[in-house]
Design a protein around this motif. Structure first.
Motif, PDB file in Angstrom:
ATOM      1  N   ILE A 265     -14.195 -35.945 -31.928  1.00  0.00           N
ATOM      2  CA  ILE A 265     -14.775 -35.901 -33.480  1.00  0.00           C
ATOM      3  C   ILE A 265     -13.755 -36.579 -34.154  1.00  0.00           C
ATOM      4  N   VAL A 266     -14.326 -37.025 -35.396  1.00  0.00           N
ATOM      5  CA  VAL A 266     -13.757 -37.965 -36.291  1.00  0.00           C
ATOM      6  C   VAL A 266     -13.025 -37.099 -37.468  1.00  0.00           C
ATOM      7  N   LEU A 267     -11.782 -37.342 -37.629  1.00  0.00           N
ATOM      8  CA  LEU A 267     -10.948 -36.518 -38.694  1.00  0.00           C
ATOM      9  C   LEU A 267     -10.649 -37.641 -40.023  1.00  0.00           C
ATOM     10  N   PRO A 268     -10.760 -37.219 -41.195  1.00  0.00           N
ATOM     11  CA  PRO A 268     -11.212 -35.744 -41.586  1.00  0.00           C
ATOM     12  C   PRO A 268     -12.575 -35.476 -41.452  1.00  0.00           C
ATOM     13  N   ASP A 273     -19.990 -30.843 -41.856  1.00  0.00           N
ATOM     14  CA  ASP A 273     -19.551 -30.329 -40.501  1.00  0.00           C
ATOM     15  C   ASP A 273     -19.273 -28.828 -40.554  1.00  0.00           C
ATOM     16  N   THR A 274     -19.853 -27.897 -40.214  1.00  0.00           N
ATOM     17  CA  THR A 274     -19.503 -26.363 -40.261  1.00  0.00           C
ATOM     18  C   THR A 274     -18.906 -26.036 -38.810  1.00  0.00           C
ATOM     19  N   SER A 275     -18.972 -26.667 -37.868  1.00  0.00           N
ATOM     20  CA  SER A 275     -18.343 -26.199 -36.694  1.00  0.00           C
ATOM     21  C   SER A 275     -16.973 -25.566 -36.648  1.00  0.00           C
ATOM     22  N   SER A 276     -16.481 -24.994 -35.891  1.00  0.00           N
ATOM     23  CA  SER A 276     -15.130 -24.443 -35.863  1.00  0.00           C
ATOM     24  C   SER A 276     -14.216 -25.504 -35.102  1.00  0.00           C
ATOM     25  N   LEU A 277     -14.869 -26.452 -34.355  1.00  0.00           N
ATOM     26  CA  LEU A 277     -13.970 -27.051 -33.432  1.00  0.00           C
ATOM     27  C   LEU A 277     -13.214 -27.927 -34.207  1.00  0.00           C
ATOM     28  N   GLY A 278     -11.815 -28.160 -33.977  1.00  0.00           N
ATOM     29  CA  GLY A 278     -11.143 -29.025 -34.645  1.00  0.00           C
ATOM     30  C   GLY A 278     -10.764 -28.576 -36.234  1.00  0.00           C
ATOM     31  N   SER A 279     -11.011 -27.426 -36.539  1.00  0.00           N
ATOM     32  CA  SER A 279     -10.634 -26.943 -37.888  1.00  0.00           C
ATOM     33  C   SER A 279      -9.309 -27.098 -38.178  1.00  0.00           C
ATOM     34  N   GLU A 280      -8.417 -26.767 -37.454  1.00  0.00           N
ATOM     35  CA  GLU A 280      -6.793 -26.458 -37.255  1.00  0.00           C
ATOM     36  C   GLU A 280      -6.444 -27.897 -37.352  1.00  0.00           C
ATOM     37  N   ALA A 281      -7.104 -28.753 -36.391  1.00  0.00           N
ATOM     38  CA  ALA A 281      -6.468 -30.175 -36.415  1.00  0.00           C
ATOM     39  C   ALA A 281      -6.950 -31.065 -37.668  1.00  0.00           C
ATOM     40  N   ASN A 282      -8.130 -30.733 -38.156  1.00  0.00           N
ATOM     41  CA  ASN A 282      -8.351 -31.157 -39.430  1.00  0.00           C
ATOM     42  C   ASN A 282      -7.396 -30.988 -40.612  1.00  0.00           C
ATOM     43  N   THR A 283      -7.254 -29.712 -40.466  1.00  0.00           N
ATOM     44  CA  THR A 283      -6.059 -29.356 -41.725  1.00  0.00           C
ATOM     45  C   THR A 283      -4.895 -29.934 -41.780  1.00  0.00           C
ATOM     46  N   SER A 284      -4.461 -30.040 -40.458  1.00  0.00           N
ATOM     47  CA  SER A 284      -3.031 -30.738 -40.374  1.00  0.00           C
ATOM     48  C   SER A 284      -3.162 -32.350 -40.497  1.00  0.00           C
ATOM     49  N   PHE A 285      -4.269 -32.795 -40.079  1.00  0.00           N
ATOM     50  CA  PHE A 285      -4.485 -34.174 -40.464  1.00  0.00           C
ATOM     51  C   PHE A 285      -4.602 -34.626 -42.058  1.00  0.00           C
ATOM     52  N   ALA A 302      -7.300 -43.461 -44.075  1.00  0.00           N
ATOM     53  CA  ALA A 302      -6.633 -42.836 -42.679  1.00  0.00           C
ATOM     54  C   ALA A 302      -7.574 -42.193 -42.089  1.00  0.00           C
ATOM     55  N   THR A 303      -7.840 -42.352 -40.867  1.00  0.00           N
ATOM     56  CA  THR A 303      -8.625 -41.685 -39.933  1.00  0.00           C
ATOM     57  C   THR A 303      -8.161 -41.236 -38.622  1.00  0.00           C
ATOM     58  N   ALA A 304      -8.746 -40.496 -37.885  1.00  0.00           N
ATOM     59  CA  ALA A 304      -8.201 -40.112 -36.560  1.00  0.00           C
ATOM     60  C   ALA A 304      -9.559 -39.464 -35.885  1.00  0.00           C
ATOM     61  N   VAL A 305      -9.421 -39.861 -34.418  1.00  0.00           N
ATOM     62  CA  VAL A 305     -10.214 -39.251 -33.450  1.00  0.00           C
ATOM     63  C   VAL A 305      -9.590 -38.328 -32.468  1.00  0.00           C
ATOM     64  N   ALA A 306     -10.038 -36.918 -32.805  1.00  0.00           N
ATOM     65  CA  ALA A 306      -9.356 -36.052 -32.054  1.00  0.00           C
ATOM     66  C   ALA A 306     -10.149 -35.698 -30.692  1.00  0.00           C
ATOM     67  N   ASN A 307      -9.648 -35.557 -29.687  1.00  0.00           N
ATOM     68  CA  ASN A 307     -10.504 -35.287 -28.210  1.00  0.00           C
ATOM     69  C   ASN A 307      -9.971 -33.998 -27.677  1.00  0.00           C
ATOM     70  N   PHE A 308     -11.144 -33.189 -27.435  1.00  0.00           N
ATOM     71  CA  PHE A 308     -11.042 -31.823 -26.908  1.00  0.00           C
ATOM     72  C   PHE A 308     -11.568 -31.695 -25.595  1.00  0.00           C
ATOM     73  N   GLY A 311     -12.773 -27.147 -25.715  1.00  0.00           N
ATOM     74  CA  GLY A 311     -12.418 -26.640 -26.919  1.00  0.00           C
ATOM     75  C   GLY A 311     -10.853 -26.590 -27.282  1.00  0.00           C
ATOM     76  N   THR A 312     -10.175 -27.113 -26.508  1.00  0.00           N
ATOM     77  CA  THR A 312      -8.521 -27.288 -26.919  1.00  0.00           C
ATOM     78  C   THR A 312      -8.171 -28.819 -27.154  1.00  0.00           C
ATOM     79  N   LEU A 313      -7.619 -29.095 -28.055  1.00  0.00           N
ATOM     80  CA  LEU A 313      -7.367 -30.520 -28.560  1.00  0.00           C
ATOM     81  C   LEU A 313      -6.312 -31.022 -27.529  1.00  0.00           C
ATOM     82  N   SER A 314      -6.818 -32.506 -26.882  1.00  0.00           N
ATOM     83  CA  SER A 314      -5.917 -32.817 -25.708  1.00  0.00           C
ATOM     84  C   SER A 314      -5.368 -34.043 -26.219  1.00  0.00           C
ATOM     85  N   SER A 315      -5.642 -34.752 -27.149  1.00  0.00           N
ATOM     86  CA  SER A 315      -5.239 -36.233 -27.543  1.00  0.00           C
ATOM     87  C   SER A 315      -5.495 -36.591 -28.988  1.00  0.00           C
TER      88      SER A 315
END
Length: 380
Positions: A265-268, A273-285, A302-308, A311-315
């Protein structure tokens, strides 16, 4: 009998020395070759590295794929080019241990064979994996489902030879198909539903296995893993992901399909996007982005690609775009970014941060899983 003069003695001594040096050089070269290379029937293997495969070198060069270049030229999103092949290799490690197998770029499916497979089925090409063109130009047209495929071989030592012990075939399936109603005309997009994509992938998988087993050197009982990948959309900032795999132990029979739970998924995240996946990573980013933006006035984005995985952040891969006017600005900003990343970004996962201005890369910051600091490289 003529006496040998002084110059003659010098010539003889020099000749002996040259011969001696040549002999020493010959034995030294052979000794180094034998101790630094691992020869197996005319090929060499790279040195083993923990967690990585040894790879094959032939005639002093890396042995490239027989269908080299097809993936890079056929994939419409450049992010999928790298993610498709690197993720496939990660998946292969779950079937073929790096300590027991040797990786070899695909050598059995030729470029022409792969090209034929990727075309539509027709009277002139019975191998085509994509459906025949039904002549429609609206949503009822038969789309291009299969965009590309790649082969990875896994070898074992058999005396002085290498023996094919297993294969992994990656198949990249489209989530949308771009087409033109007329040559040089406007480009249209046809979306492909998840259900249609999954069903079509299962349908053509036995055909792919059959074609692989027809190749010389592939036995009827060579284990073949086939993995299905969902391409991202052309303009997506995140790559696609593998979603299912199966194994053929013999013939064209396939075991039950197993789901692969991967997602990028792309951050922010977008507000929609109302899914719960990446919510914590999104806040920290978001906190990281705000912090570096306040430090430096010329942040363009600034953008990020978070890989899961499951359901767990892997990179995470972060890109910060800005404008610098001096080398000291780059160095100071990179130092601050590394400090901010340690403070705000998730811990215990690999993170790569690229700092760039327009299309020019300025610095790379890398932290591997378990590291407590970032390794920073400033590019001149």
């Amino acid at each position: 009998m003529k006496r040998i003069g002084f110059r003659g003695y010098i010539a003889i001594v020099v000749g002996i020395l040259i011969i001696a040096v040549g002999i020493l050089y010959f034995f030294n070269v052979n000794r180094v070759t034998l101790t630094t290379s691992k020869k197996t029937s005319g090929v060499q293997l790279t040195q083993s590295t923990p967690g990585q495969y040894q790879t094959v070198i032939k005639n002093g060069r890396y042995l490239v794929s027989a269908a080299r270049g097809i993936t890079s030229t056929s994939e419409t999103n450049s992010l999928d080019v790298k993610n498709f092949e690197s993720s496939l290799l990660d998946l292969a490690k779950t079937h073929f241990k790096t300590s027991s197998y040797i990786f070899q770029e695909g050598q059995y499916l030729s470029s022409s064979t792969v090209s034929s497979l990727l075309e539509r089925k027709s009277s002139s090409n019975s191998d085509g994996l994509n459906p025949e063109d039904n002549g429609k130009t609206d949503s009822s047209r038969n789309p291009i489902y299969v965009q590309t495929l790649t082969e990875q071989d896994f070898m074992t030592k058999d005396g002085d030879d290498l023996k094919l012990a297993g294969m992994v075939i990656g198949v990249a399936m489209n989530t949308q198909d771009e087409y033109q109603k007329e040559q040089y005309g406007a480009t249209y997009t046809q979306n492909i539903s998840d259900a249609d994509r999954i069903a079509y992938g299962k349908k053509i998988a036995p055909e792919i296995i059959k074609k692989v087993r027809e190749q010389k050197g592939v036995d009827s009982d060579t284990p073949i893993v086939i993995a299905m990948y969902a391409n991202s959309k052309t303009d997506s900032l995140a790559p696609g992901n593998f979603y299912a795999e199966s194994t053929s132990s013999s013939g064209t029979d396939l075991k039950e399909w197993t789901s692969i739970n991967q997602k990028s998924i792309v951050l922010p995240k977008e507000s929609t996007d109302t899914s719960s996946l990446g919510s914590e990573a999104n806040t920290s980013f978001a906190n990281f982005k705000n912090d570096v933006s306040n430090f430096f006035p010329n942040i363009a984005g600034a953008t990020a690609v978070a890989n899961f995985k499951s359901g767990t952040l892997s990179s995470m891969k972060v890109t910060v775009t800005t404008q610098f006017y001096s080398q000291t600005e780059i160095e100071s900003f990179a130092t601050y970014v590394s400090q901010s990343a340690l403070k705000y970004l998730p811990t215990n996962v690999p993170i790569r941060i690229i700092i760039k201005a327009a299309n020019e890369m300025q610095a790379i910051l890398i932290r591997n899983s378990g590291d407590k600091t970032f390794t920073t490289t400033i590019l001149d």
